[in-house]
Design a protein around this motif. Structure first.
Motif, short mmCIF file in Angstrom:
data_model
loop_
_atom_site.label_atom_id
_atom_site.label_comp_id
_atom_site.label_asym_id
_atom_site.label_seq_id
_atom_site.Cartn_x
_atom_site.Cartn_y
_atom_site.Cartn_z
N ARG A 560 53.90 -1.63 -26.60
CA ARG A 560 53.24 -1.37 -25.19
C ARG A 560 52.66 0.06 -25.39
N TYR A 561 52.93 0.90 -26.17
CA TYR A 561 52.32 2.28 -26.08
C TYR A 561 51.76 2.62 -27.80
N ARG A 562 50.70 3.56 -27.67
CA ARG A 562 50.23 3.97 -28.90
C ARG A 562 51.30 4.43 -29.95
N PHE A 563 52.35 5.11 -29.32
CA PHE A 563 53.34 5.93 -30.00
C PHE A 563 54.28 4.82 -30.94
N VAL A 564 54.14 3.60 -30.65
CA VAL A 564 54.77 2.63 -31.40
C VAL A 564 54.39 2.37 -32.62
N ASP A 565 52.99 2.64 -32.94
CA ASP A 565 52.15 2.24 -34.08
C ASP A 565 53.17 2.61 -35.31
N PRO A 566 53.41 1.71 -36.16
CA PRO A 566 54.42 1.84 -37.47
C PRO A 566 53.48 2.54 -38.45
N GLY A 567 52.20 2.59 -38.62
CA GLY A 567 51.42 2.97 -39.51
C GLY A 567 51.04 1.97 -40.43
N LEU A 568 50.10 1.39 -40.81
CA LEU A 568 49.61 0.29 -41.32
C LEU A 568 49.40 0.55 -43.00
N ARG A 569 48.99 1.90 -43.24
CA ARG A 569 48.83 2.00 -44.67
C ARG A 569 49.76 1.57 -45.73
N ASP A 570 51.36 2.17 -45.36
CA ASP A 570 52.09 1.70 -46.54
C ASP A 570 52.59 0.03 -46.43
N LEU A 571 52.49 -0.24 -45.07
CA LEU A 571 52.80 -1.68 -44.87
C LEU A 571 51.81 -2.65 -45.36
N GLN A 572 50.45 -2.37 -45.49
CA GLN A 572 49.52 -3.07 -46.17
C GLN A 572 49.54 -2.98 -47.89
N ARG A 573 50.09 -1.78 -48.28
CA ARG A 573 50.43 -1.84 -49.58
C ARG A 573 51.84 -2.56 -50.18
N ALA A 574 52.64 -2.62 -49.32
CA ALA A 574 53.87 -3.21 -49.60
C ALA A 574 53.88 -4.74 -49.31
N PHE A 575 52.78 -5.37 -48.47
CA PHE A 575 52.47 -6.80 -48.32
C PHE A 575 50.99 -6.90 -48.61
N PRO A 576 50.39 -6.95 -49.85
CA PRO A 576 49.12 -7.20 -49.80
C PRO A 576 48.52 -8.60 -49.48
N GLN A 577 49.45 -9.52 -49.42
CA GLN A 577 49.26 -11.03 -49.06
C GLN A 577 49.10 -11.11 -47.61
N LEU A 578 49.43 -10.19 -46.79
CA LEU A 578 49.31 -10.21 -45.47
C LEU A 578 47.84 -9.35 -45.06
N SER A 579 47.48 -9.73 -43.87
CA SER A 579 46.13 -8.85 -43.29
C SER A 579 46.80 -8.37 -41.94
N PHE A 580 46.81 -7.09 -41.80
CA PHE A 580 47.62 -6.46 -40.72
C PHE A 580 46.52 -5.66 -39.74
N SER A 581 47.23 -5.61 -38.60
CA SER A 581 46.44 -4.66 -37.41
C SER A 581 47.58 -4.24 -36.52
#
Length: 784
Positions: A560-581
């Motif tokens: 709902r807000y910008r501050f909820v952003d979990p940070g995508l860099r670590d998630l993308q590294r942990a799950f390379p088979q998924l495409s995140f935004s």
């Protein structure tokens, strides 16, 4: 026409148009409203309509006006139309159209304010105006500081609630935080605390009383406030008064409060202070209802303290530091835009606030808005903002100083229309008897009130834009596209059911994109500081699902807000088979993904639903009120749900879930899957009616704590046998644990707790697990 143009409709887009899309294109009423739900192909319809008008020779390009809200959308439509029919046509934004009209009438285009088309710059300007007024205009500064100290949130009355659970839930949603920073338990305590802070009186909130008060069955005594310098204590008592039959005042409490017990507690506190010679100042709820709470407090404190008011600029800096100015600036900015767009006057807003019984809060807001608006207009100078631009253009068209060449006016994203834009469209249509309006939109996705949009325009489409025929007025045609090319049935139909809980939304049918064999929406519960771990578990599950043939599986994280952003860099590294935004829900409009994960679906003022967006004050600049609770936030939730093709996962706090999550889970028709399905439901709290939530202590023990831990304080240990379940009373049979079937004697005093072995000065005995809240005890051995 449908038969004649069949080949065109089969080939104009990459896939043949649906029957509903074809019908909407050949219909040619004075006013046509196309209801285009999420994923129904609205862009295909509006571009195909323009191409059809050109190819069929119904209108030449110069008589077709194609309007979009964003420059990128306008460019895309222009390119698509030329590619489909080989004829160029320019789609325009409302901004570009209005600017062109002004230029042709005046001979030149006035300078635009820097913030005219930049929301961020606009909000920065509103914040700057607030700060400058605090620094330069003392009366306005007082009004601004008073707003943040006493009127920031609308205050419901405790006496209007039937249960403690309802009252606690209402208070928690609003996050009552003082200027000093602590969270308090009531609006009246908030007013008192902020008055003390404003007047430079250092205080402690709920300190432990300075003398030992040994009373069995009571926790340590913590008065509401202690003034540090004078040592004076303040207790605020939640009682009102009414005239009794004998003419004397009678004290009353909220419906869910035991009056006699509460009054006895008041007497006990007075006795404690009398016995220990400490000074007690008392305040009462009835003083607030009589509009004299703070005046009475000042009179009572006068013999004990000297007021040393903090500078207004210092208090404002504190408000900025707490992050409260940004949210208020956004609401104030929304009010400015709607005030200008709708042509409102301050006097009319004042009268309406009185009619709607907004009381002191309404007057306090308008006392700020009037000087803010005057300063805003002063800073514009010779420049114009977007609202000026549209209204000036509309005036020129109405006065026929501008001759419109347009006979077909096509409007995209019509749900985002404002009063000013609607006025401009009506004026253009009125210049020609054969002019047509073709509007495409979805009132279920109207989520931009902060930018001036007014959902009532779409709901009253026929009355505003329809024609006349055979003594009938408001003649128009509505076409429902119905079919979604995005979401499976268990998402699309659940989203439809959810948004239509508001009866004011236009009813539309929904034909899903496919059938899901399993539940497609699930709730995953999170606990404090466990959100990241739960998110990774969810993503692990999504990564294990079959991927599309030609690409990675797409996952859209929403907040709902910008501050909820979990940070995508670590998630993308942990799950390379998924495409995140990651997107905020507002910025995700028009997007879609295989899987959507909604983060932070929790209760609270900056939770979801937001308690800021739907502030009742905004109804002062809206022709009709939206009486349905959280009306716009419900549409925001609909947008979030309909970004998903295959699955939607909602992460929500177990102790403070969003009202939307609770609603979705409560109705089996939504078909949600609960991550705790199959486990025992959370036990009820006997003290307030809420739920007891399992939490783990630092020592590793499980406790069951009331979801309203700040207000209720009820807490029970887990079963002593299995250390995980919670024993509950089974009538006269005593307590039994649902997890391990362990059995225990019920406490003879409170009935909520059970008895466990303890040792005292006289040997072994059985004592209640709720000690010291409960002093129940019994002798060892079988129950009598």
């Amino acid at each position: 026409m449908l038969a004649r143009w069949k080949d065109f409709f089969d080939t104009v887009e990459s896939k043949p148009l649906t029957p509903e899309q074809r019908l909407s294109i050949v219909v040619d009423e004075d006013a046509t409203l196309v209801l285009a739900g999420a994923g129904s192909g609205k862009t295909s319809v509006i571009t195909a309509k323009a191409a059809y008008l050109l190819k069929a020779g119904i209108r030449p390009a110069e008589q077709i006006l194609l309007l979009a809200f964003a420059k990128d959308a306008a460019t895309e439509m222009s390119e698509r139309i030329e590619a489909r029919c080989g004829m160029p046509i320019e789609a325009r934004t409302f901004h570009a159209l209005a600017y062109d009209i002004i230029g042709k009438v005046e001979g030149s285009k006035p300078a635009l304010a820097p913030h005219a088309t930049d929301d961020t710059a606009f909000l920065d300007l509103i914040r700057d105006i607030l700060r400058d007024l605090v620094s330069t205009v003392r009366d306005v500064a007082r009004a601004i500081v008073a707003w943040f100290a006493h009127f920031l949130v609308p205050a419901p009355e405790e006496q209007d609630f039937e249960t403690k659970h309802e009252w606690y839930s209402a208070v928690e949603k609003l996050d009552l935080r003082t200027l000093q920073g602590e969270q308090v338990k009531s609006f009246e305590e908030l007013e008192i605390a902020n008055w003390l802070y404003e007047n430079g009186i250092d205080y402690e909130y709920e300190p432990t009383y300075e003398h030992s008060v040994s009373t069995e069955g009571r926790r340590d005594y913590t008065p509401d406030f202690r003034l540090k310098e004078s040592g004076v204590y303040i207790e605020h008592f939640g009682v009102r008064r009414k005239r009794g039959p004998d003419g004397k005042d009678v004290l009353t409490t909220a419906p869910y409060v035991d009056r006699d017990e509460y009054l006895a507690g008041m007497d006990w506190k007075r006795q404690v202070h009398a016995e220990h010679g400490t000074t007690l100042i008392e305040t009462f709820s009835y003083e607030r209802s009589e509009d004299r709470l703070l005046e009475a407090l000042e009179e009572k404190l006068a013999p004990h303290v000297t007021l040393n008011p903090r500078p207004l600029s210092t208090i404002f800096d504190r408000v900025v530091e707490m992050g409260q100015v940004d949210a208020f600036s956004r609401m104030l900015g929304t009010f400015v835009r709607q005030f200008k767009s709708g042509g409102y006057q301050i006097g009319a807003c004042t009268d309406k606030a009185e009619r709607l019984k907004m009381g002191r809060r309404g007057r306090a807001f308008l006392a700020i808005f009037e000087p803010v608006y005057a300063e805003y207009e002063s800073r514009l100078g010779d420049r114009i903002d977007f609202e000026d631009m549209v209204l000036r253009a509309a005036t020129y068209v109405e006065e026929r100083r501008y001759e419109s060449p347009f006979r077909h006016i096509l409007v995209d994203e019509f749900q985002d229309i404002s009063q000013g834009r609607a006025r401009l469209i009506r004026a253009l249509k009125a210049q020609h008897a054969d002019a047509r309006i073709f509007a495409v939109g979805d009132d279920w996705q109207s989520i931009y009130r902060f930018a001036g949009s007014d959902i009532h325009i779409m709901r009253n489409f026929g009355a505003m834009f329809g024609g006349s025929f055979a003594d009938e007025k408001a003649v128009h045609r509505t076409v429902d596209l119905g079919r979604t090319f995005r979401s499976v049935d268990r998402i699309a139909l659940a989203a439809r059911r959810f948004v239509l809980q508001n009866p004011a939304q236009i009813t539309k049918r929904v034909v899903p994109a496919g059938v899901a064999p399993d539940p497609a929406i699930r709730v995953v519960w999170t606990r404090r500081d466990e959100g990241d771990g739960q998110l990774r578990q969810v993503l692990s599950g999504l990564a294990a699902l079959p991927a599309p043939m030609d690409r990675k599986t797409s996952v859209l994280l929403l907040g709902r807000y910008r501050f909820v952003d979990p940070g995508l860099r670590d998630l993308q590294r942990a799950f390379p088979q998924l495409s995140f935004s990651y997107k905020t829900i507002h910025s995700s409009k028009g997007l879609e993904a295989d899987h959507v994960v909604l983060l932070g679906a929790d209760a609270g003022r900056v939770g979801f639903p937001s308690e800021i967006t739907d502030d009742p004050l905004l109804s002062l600049v809206s022709p009709e009120a939206e009486p349905f609770e959280n009306a716009e936030e419900r549409r925001v939730m609909y947008v979030a749900m309909t970004r998903a093709r295959a699955t939607l996962t909602i992460l929500a706090s177990r102790s403070r879930p969003s009202a939307f999550v609770s609603e979705l889970l409560a109705d089996p028709e939504y078909g949600l899957k609960d991550s705790t399905a199959g486990t025992a439901p959370l036990p009820p709290c006997s003290k307030c009616g809420g739920q007891l939530v399992p939490v783990q202590s630092q020592a590793g023990r499980i406790w069951y704590r009331c979801q309203h831990d700040r207000h209720c304080g009820n807490m029970l240990p887990a079963c002593p046998d299995c250390a995980t379940g919670l024993p509950q009373r089974k009538g006269d049979m005593g307590h039994e644990c649902d997890s391990c079937s362990g059995q225990f004697r019920s406490c003879p005093v409170c009935g909520d707790g059970w008895l466990v072995p303890r040792k005292g000065r006289y040997g072994a005995f059985l004592g209640c697990v709720r000690y010291p809240d409960c002093s129940g005890k019994a002798k060892p051995g079988p129950a009598a």
